[in-house]
Design an enzyme around this catalytic site. Structure first.
Site, short mmCIF file in Angstrom:
data_model
loop_
_atom_site.label_atom_id
_atom_site.label_comp_id
_atom_site.label_asym_id
_atom_site.label_seq_id
_atom_site.Cartn_x
_atom_site.Cartn_y
_atom_site.Cartn_z
CG ASN A 53 -1.93 -1.17 1.06
OD1 ASN A 53 -2.36 -1.47 0.05
ND2 ASN A 53 -2.72 -1.35 2.18
CG HIS A 441 -14.03 1.97 -11.80
ND1 HIS A 441 -14.61 2.08 -10.70
CD2 HIS A 441 -12.61 1.17 -11.40
CE1 HIS A 441 -13.99 1.47 -9.64
NE2 HIS A 441 -12.90 0.96 -10.02
CG HIS A 598 -13.77 -3.93 -3.65
ND1 HIS A 598 -14.12 -4.27 -4.76
CD2 HIS A 598 -12.44 -2.89 -3.84
CE1 HIS A 598 -13.46 -3.50 -5.88
NE2 HIS A 598 -12.59 -2.98 -5.43
#
Length: 698
Positions: A53, A441, A598
């Site tokens: 990350n 997306h 998510h």
């Protein structure tokens, strides 16, 4: 004592600092690595995730801030930006120090106590040293190319995040010259973690050496006749965003292929060296890469913690891992085919608690079904190996109309997507790359089937990617439907993306960049109107990030009107909760558990209509205005209850993996109080959906 990260940020601001909020997410990930209730190899994995990350944070966020400062001259012309970078630097240095403290003081010693040894040079016995010496001579040294720096041998190109060594030498070289510095690149084809033969490990255990440690131990062998005075491993992180002028290029795919090669040598943004690297060597490297001292990280261990994930591939000890989990299935085996099932009603999928195989079967069935005349699908991330892509290729080869919207600029998946685009075109599929200037997306697929001389539409819409691996570790929802309104609007979205015409008015789907933000704000304001009328106003949202200021202002206004708002935001959140007169009715929490949260869920009570939208979009300006995104409704009342019961309510009850955001930007871990039972949302879903799936399969 919690770090005062936001002390320098304007306390009168209605918003928290985005970058610091993102870094606070990494602190929550690191807390998992410290959690003694989590198996040891999983704690190591969390350390590696935090390191990965942070790599991406530098490659993207820090790089973009530095690029913004260089547009109009030096950073000194941008005091606010300098202050932001300073705060980021302070927090990143603290994070990195904490990472290595956890690694060296907790994880590695406890792994050793459980028979998993990462053996440093000074810890190896004679037999281990002899084996390492032979490995170096036969496997490593032949691939090394030491470069002594002089006018004919300038400082070499160093690949992004690659392992390298800087060496200080005494005396003169073979030609009588005093070349004092050499650079050694570690071969990228070699593993970074090497397992020692079992007979060289302690009884019942397994031992490893790092490639960096092996090169360190024998680096003097590379410079016969010279004395190695000092040396250090190092790694440079570079700007990894790809940029092409889409208005100018004629072929985006070809342009990106060229840019992919250049990504490895983007602008330097961070330098990592070993903790004992002499100051003169680290300064030499900083000068070579054009970096300020603040972007130097001297680490107490390997410069790339992510590589330690390779240890997990070689350790077969179930006690050191999470117990295996087997997802449930959406319908009983032997039930009607997928299209017949969808004619009976929508199917809601909750991954990874329910298998993604249903989606794979949906596309595979469409590819094989002679009644199917067309398949359309968006691809953002799918990986190098994908049954879905193979099914689309099969469908195209069999003469079906196959249209695929491939997002070539999906960060770090560009190469895989380019390869799939090539294969799909070769098979006869129509491949387009979305809309210039916008990333596609949205996660949607459409199957058009001829039934009784008419065309019937079947759609899949999801909150996550069509990626076979991430669907096992990311929580996401997917909807399979033959609802005429929804499925036909999905087709309108595809026509919009391929023809570039203005989409028809959509009544079911919220489409970015045209209507998504407006619809979100409209729904928030509707709850505020209801609250002002004296009836309960209620909003629950689950997203990855919340940074769009217009949406946040609408939430603040709704809070003032009495709307009760719960926000479950995994990562960056710039909204300040619980501020009197501003946001006292807003609570924000983040869930960090076994799976990466998510799902994007928007819930509005709407006078008991219980409006639920699932979406591909977070509440960020980039999602709302610079991407093609789709939010879609759950219309079936039973499925609405499922979304509430599985996707929202458990996460509001969680007192094991939940962190609550305070108004000053800090997070406090939620713990069970008194006799309150411990409750984990993810474990609850694993127990219920996984067990239900197993029972259905019996």
């Amino acid at each position: 004592m919690k770090p005062d990260l936001h002390a320098e940020v304007n306390k009168n601001s209605a918003f928290l600092d985005r970058e610091l909020s993102q870094l606070m997410f990494n602190r929550r990930v690191l807390a998992q690595a410290e959690d003694k209730s989590i198996p040891l190899l999983e704690r190591l994995r969390y350390l590696c995730i935090a390191s990965s990350n942070l790599d991406e944070f530098f490659e993207v966020r820090v790089a973009s801030l530095l690029a913004a400062g260089s547009v109009e001259g030096s950073l000194s012309n941008h005091p606010a930006l300098v202050a932001t970078l300073s705060r980021i630097s302070n927090e990143c240095h603290a994070l990195v120090a904490h990472q290595y403290e956890i690694l060296n003081q907790e994880v590695l010693p406890q792994l050793a106590a459980n028979g998993v040894h990462l053996v440093r040079h000074n810890e190896r016995n004679e037999a281990q040293r002899a084996w390492v010496k032979e490995y170096f001579d036969t496997e490593v040294r032949p691939l090394l190319t030491p470069i002594g720096l002089d006018p004919a041998h300038p400082f070499p190109q160093v690949v992004n995040k690659s392992l390298n060594f800087i060496v200080s030498l005494s005396g003169k070289d073979a030609f009588g010259r005093g070349t004092a510095i050499a650079i050694v690149k570690a071969p990228r084809v070699l593993p970074r973690v090497i397992r020692l033969p079992d007979h060289l490990s302690k009884s019942g255990g397994v031992s490893f050496c790092l490639l960096s440690s092996i090169i360190h131990a024998h680096i003097s062998d590379l410079f016969a006749g010279r004395e190695v005075i000092a040396y250090s491993q190092f790694r440079v992180t570079r700007d990894s965003d790809l940029w092409v002028d889409e208005d100018e290029v004629k072929n985006l795919r070809q342009a990106l292929k060229g840019e992919l090669q250049g990504r490895q040598f983007g602008t330097s943004v961070r330098l990592e060296v070993a903790k004992n690297c002499p100051p003169e060597l680290s300064q030499f490297l900083l000068d070579q890469f054009g970096l300020h001292q603040s972007r130097l990280y001297a680490v107490n261990g390997p410069v790339n913690l992510v590589r330690l994930t390779e240890i997990m591939d070689h350790v077969n000890n179930p006690a050191l891992r999470f117990p295996p989990f087997f997802p449930g299935i959406a319908q009983k085996p032997g039930s009607p085919d997928i299209f017949a099932a969808l004619r009976d009603g929508d199917i809601l999928l909750h991954h990874p608690f329910q298998s993604f195989q249903t989606v794979i079967d949906f596309i595979r069935s469409a590819a094989l079904d002679p009644a199917v005349v067309a398949i359309k699908q968006t691809i953002y991330r799918t990986g190098m190996n994908s049954d879905l892509m193979e099914s689309l290729i099969l469908a195209a080869q069999s003469g079906k109309e196959v249209t695929v919207i491939v997002e070539l600029k999906a960060r770090f998946d560009e190469e895989a997507n380019i390869n799939w685009a090539d294969k799909l075109e070769q098979a006869g599929a129509q491949v387009v790359y979305g809309v210039v200037g916008l990333k596609t997306h949205a996660k949607v697929a459409l199957v058009i089937r001829r039934e009784d001389s008419k065309l019937r539409f079947y759609a899949h819409l999801g909150t996550g990617n069509y990626h076979p691996t991430t669907t096992k570790f990311y929580t996401d929802f997917g909807l399979l439907t033959s609802h005429p309104g929804i499925s036909q609007e999905v087709n309108e979205v595809f026509i919009h993306l391929t023809s570039l015409t203005k989409p028809h008015r959509l009544t079911h789907l919220w489409l970015a960049p045209f209507a998504l933000q407006n619809e979100i704000i409209k729904a928030i304001r509707n709850e505020a109107r209801i609250a002002r009328a004296g009836r309960p106003g209620r909003i629950i949202v689950k997203i990855n990030a919340l940074v769009d200021e217009s949406v946040i202002r609408a939430l603040y206004a709704a809070s003032k009107d009495g709307v009760k708002i719960d926000l479950i935001v995994r990562g960056a959140c710039t909204l300040k909760p619980g501020v009197p007169g501003l946001s006292e009715n807003i609570r924000v929490r983040s869930i960090i558990g076994r799976f990466l949260e998510h799902s994007r869920i928007y819930y509005f009570r709407n006078d008991l209509a219980h409006d639920i939208m699932l979406a591909s979009a977070d509440w960020m300006s980039r999602n709302l205005f610079r991407r093609i995104e789709v939010a879609f409704p759950i219309l079936d009342k039973a499925l609405k209850r499922r979304v509430l019961a599985e996707g929202l309510n458990p996460y509001l009850k969680d007192n094991m993996n939940a962190w609550e955001l305070e108004a000053d930007g800090h997070y406090q871990r939620r713990k069970a109080r008194g006799k309150q039972p411990h409750y984990s949302a993810q474990q609850h879903l694993m127990d219920t959906l996984g067990m239900a799936g197993a029972q259905l399969g019996e």
